[in-house]
Each structure stands twice: as structure tokens, then as C-alpha cells.
Scaffold this motif. Sequence first.
Motif, short mmCIF file in Angstrom:
data_model
loop_
_atom_site.label_atom_id
_atom_site.label_comp_id
_atom_site.label_asym_id
_atom_site.label_seq_id
_atom_site.Cartn_x
_atom_site.Cartn_y
_atom_site.Cartn_z
N ILE A 17 20.65 0.58 9.52
CA ILE A 17 21.60 1.87 10.13
C ILE A 17 20.75 2.16 11.37
CG2 ILE A 17 22.68 3.39 9.64
CD1 ILE A 17 23.95 1.26 8.14
N GLY A 18 21.25 2.75 12.10
CA GLY A 18 20.43 3.88 13.16
C GLY A 18 21.04 5.06 13.11
N PRO A 19 20.39 6.66 14.03
CA PRO A 19 20.39 7.19 13.96
C PRO A 19 21.65 7.76 13.96
CG PRO A 19 18.87 7.15 15.55
CD PRO A 19 19.15 5.45 15.16
N GLU A 20 21.53 8.99 14.35
CA GLU A 20 22.66 10.17 14.61
C GLU A 20 23.28 9.47 16.45
OE1 GLU A 20 20.35 11.53 13.41
OE2 GLU A 20 21.10 13.60 11.90
N GLY A 21 22.61 9.08 16.72
CA GLY A 21 22.39 8.43 18.97
C GLY A 21 22.65 6.98 18.58
N GLY A 22 23.01 6.17 17.70
CA GLY A 22 22.64 5.36 17.95
C GLY A 22 21.30 4.58 18.17
N PHE A 23 20.96 3.21 18.59
CA PHE A 23 20.11 2.41 18.65
C PHE A 23 20.09 2.45 20.17
CE2 PHE A 23 18.79 0.75 15.16
CZ PHE A 23 20.15 0.53 14.77
N SER A 24 19.39 2.52 20.93
CA SER A 24 19.07 1.90 22.55
C SER A 24 19.56 0.86 22.70
CB SER A 24 18.34 2.45 22.90
OG SER A 24 16.48 1.34 22.42
N ASP A 25 19.39 0.16 24.09
CA ASP A 25 20.08 -0.23 24.84
C ASP A 25 18.84 -1.53 24.21
OD1 ASP A 25 21.85 -0.14 27.10
OD2 ASP A 25 22.12 0.08 24.93
N ALA A 26 17.55 -1.02 24.08
CA ALA A 26 16.26 -2.04 24.40
C ALA A 26 16.59 -2.59 22.68
CB ALA A 26 15.50 -0.97 25.02
N GLU A 27 16.09 -2.19 22.28
CA GLU A 27 16.26 -1.61 20.53
C GLU A 27 17.82 -2.84 20.14
OE1 GLU A 27 14.53 2.71 18.59
OE2 GLU A 27 16.96 2.72 18.61
N ASN A 28 18.50 -2.51 20.74
CA ASN A 28 19.72 -3.70 20.12
C ASN A 28 19.33 -4.93 20.99
OD1 ASN A 28 22.70 -3.71 19.82
ND2 ASN A 28 22.96 -4.65 22.16
N ALA A 29 18.96 -5.35 21.57
CA ALA A 29 18.09 -6.27 22.00
C ALA A 29 17.16 -6.88 21.66
CB ALA A 29 17.37 -6.47 23.87
N ALA A 30 16.06 -5.44 20.85
CA ALA A 30 14.94 -7.02 20.07
C ALA A 30 15.56 -6.66 18.51
CB ALA A 30 14.20 -5.31 20.16
N ILE A 31 16.29 -5.92 18.43
CA ILE A 31 16.68 -6.19 16.75
C ILE A 31 17.91 -8.13 16.96
CG2 ILE A 31 18.75 -5.80 15.28
CD1 ILE A 31 18.18 -2.52 15.77
N ARG A 32 18.47 -7.72 17.77
CA ARG A 32 18.85 -9.14 18.60
C ARG A 32 18.50 -10.13 18.52
NH1 ARG A 32 24.66 -9.49 18.90
NH2 ARG A 32 26.00 -7.83 18.83
N ALA A 33 17.14 -10.18 19.00
CA ALA A 33 16.07 -11.36 19.46
C ALA A 33 15.32 -11.16 18.19
CB ALA A 33 14.96 -10.74 20.04
N LEU A 34 16.04 -10.73 16.77
CA LEU A 34 14.97 -11.91 15.70
C LEU A 34 16.52 -12.79 15.14
CD1 LEU A 34 12.13 -10.47 13.69
CD2 LEU A 34 14.25 -9.15 12.74
N SER A 35 15.04 -14.04 14.86
CA SER A 35 16.04 -15.33 14.09
C SER A 35 16.86 -14.84 12.56
CB SER A 35 15.14 -16.63 14.56
OG SER A 35 15.01 -16.02 13.15
N GLN A 36 16.38 -13.75 11.77
CA GLN A 36 17.16 -12.74 10.77
C GLN A 36 18.70 -12.37 10.84
OE1 GLN A 36 13.76 -13.40 12.17
NE2 GLN A 36 12.68 -13.27 9.71
N THR A 37 18.37 -11.67 12.38
CA THR A 37 19.42 -10.42 12.19
C THR A 37 20.91 -11.41 12.59
OG1 THR A 37 18.18 -9.19 13.88
CG2 THR A 37 20.58 -9.04 14.03
N VAL A 38 21.60 -10.53 11.72
CA VAL A 38 23.08 -10.90 11.19
C VAL A 38 23.98 -9.37 11.93
CG1 VAL A 38 24.45 -11.70 9.91
CG2 VAL A 38 22.80 -12.04 9.60
#
Length: 236
Positions: free
Chosen positions: A187-208
Amino acid sequence: LFVDVELTDGAEVRLDGSHAHYLLKVMRIREGQPVKLFDDRSGEYLAHVTTLGKRDLILLVDGLTRPREQVPDLWLCAAPIKKDRFAWIAEKATELGVARMIPVQTERTQNPMGKPEKLRAHMIEAAEQCERTSLPELEETTKLDALLKAWPADRHLFFADERIFESGEGSFRKALVAHEGPAAILIGPEGGFSDAENAAIRALSQTVPVSLGPRILRADTAAVAAISLWMAGRGD
Ligand code: SAM
């Protein structure tokens, strides 16, 4: 009540501080009265008061009533938000049976996590209130990139983001059916995840990627919603 010592049958336990104050002044406890203790090691015990002091009391442990419970293997990875709200998340995660909580430092995290022992005190209070016989493990605050780099191969990372709804992916129900086994919720912070963070999180194969619906929830609301949905689907 939580006691940070290994409990055994026949052991003597001395309570002082807030526990003693609660029993002596609020509960007006008397000698011989029973008290339930848990140690987050072996389980919950019944004890009884043997000696009453002005600011402390001695109990004698009578026996184990419930072994330390195994909660479902769910972690909560959440970016710290305003202290009182983050403490609220820690309490709800404890009540809802989360096994481990990892505060995650993200680009838009504005609030430092504060002292871990303060957050742990909120978890202890929540465990005592809901009669949980184990405490969630509370990890050090971890930077998001370090968390992702060291992410365990066998653990699904349910990534909650409000942008997922529009993409039509992210059905929580489908995610639960498709991904059994050890899991974590991010779960992200009040301002949410940045686009770069969003990409890095989705790059993980375990991410759903999972959606919590069409509305933008507060981070604390999102945490409780996601934990509850996971527990309802997989908390067996
Ligand atoms: N980025 C948004 C903004 O700036 O208003 C809001 C972020 S929201 C307050 C905090 C976190 O709650 C998000 O990073 C996400 O993890 C979670 N969240 C909020 N609404 C959500 C939704 N509808 N679906 C999935 N996650 C959500």
C-alpha cells in the motif's frame, strides 16, 4: 495481557507500569483473581494474583490455555503515513491477523515512521484487546527498491494501486483464486506511488496488481480493505 518473558506453568510473574496500573486501579483486582497472559512465544496462560503491591503485583502462572496461534501467512508492506493513522493501520493489521508488517519508504512518503517501539505498543494493545496470542513481526523501515530487490521468490506481492481499476485488470477475487500461498499486500503513501515505482513494482514477477474499486481510498482504508479481502479469500 502481553508479558515479554517466556511463560511456564508455576512461573512467578511481576507486573508493574501500565499493566499494574490497569489491574490495580481500573480493574481493582483482588488476590486470587485470574488474569490471562500471553508471551508471543509459547501461548496464552491463565495466572492468578498472589501479591498486591501499591504499583506492582505478583502472579502465579497456573497453566497454558491456548498455544501461540499460527496466523495466516500474510505480510503488510505499507508506506508510513501520518503517525496516528499509521498506528491505526498497525492496530487493524494486528486485529485482522497479519503475520508481519514492513514500513516501506517510497518517493512520496512524507511521514517518517516514528519510533518502532511506539508502533509495537499499539500492536500489543490491539493483540490484548482482540485476544490474539501472537504479535505481528514489525520490521525496520525498508526502502522500496531494497524491498523489491530482496523479495522472496515464493511470496506473491498483491500490489494495490488506484490506477489499476481503469485498466480493467486487478480483480481481487481472480487474484486470490490464481495466487495461493504466502502473500504480502503493498500500500502506498498519501501521494501514491510514482510512475517509476509503479514500473519497478510491476517488473517483479511475484507482483499481482489488485484493485480496491473505482474510488481513491485513503491509505489506511486501503490497507484494511485489502487485508480483509485477502483474509476472506485465503485466510484459511
Ligand atoms: N495517488 C492517489 C492520490 O494522490 O490521490 C492516492 C493514493 S492513496 C491515498 C494511497 C494508497 O492507497 C495507494 O498508493 C494505493 O496503494 C491504495 N489505494 C487507494 N485507492 C485504491 C484503489 N481504488 N485500488 C487499489 N489501491 C488503492
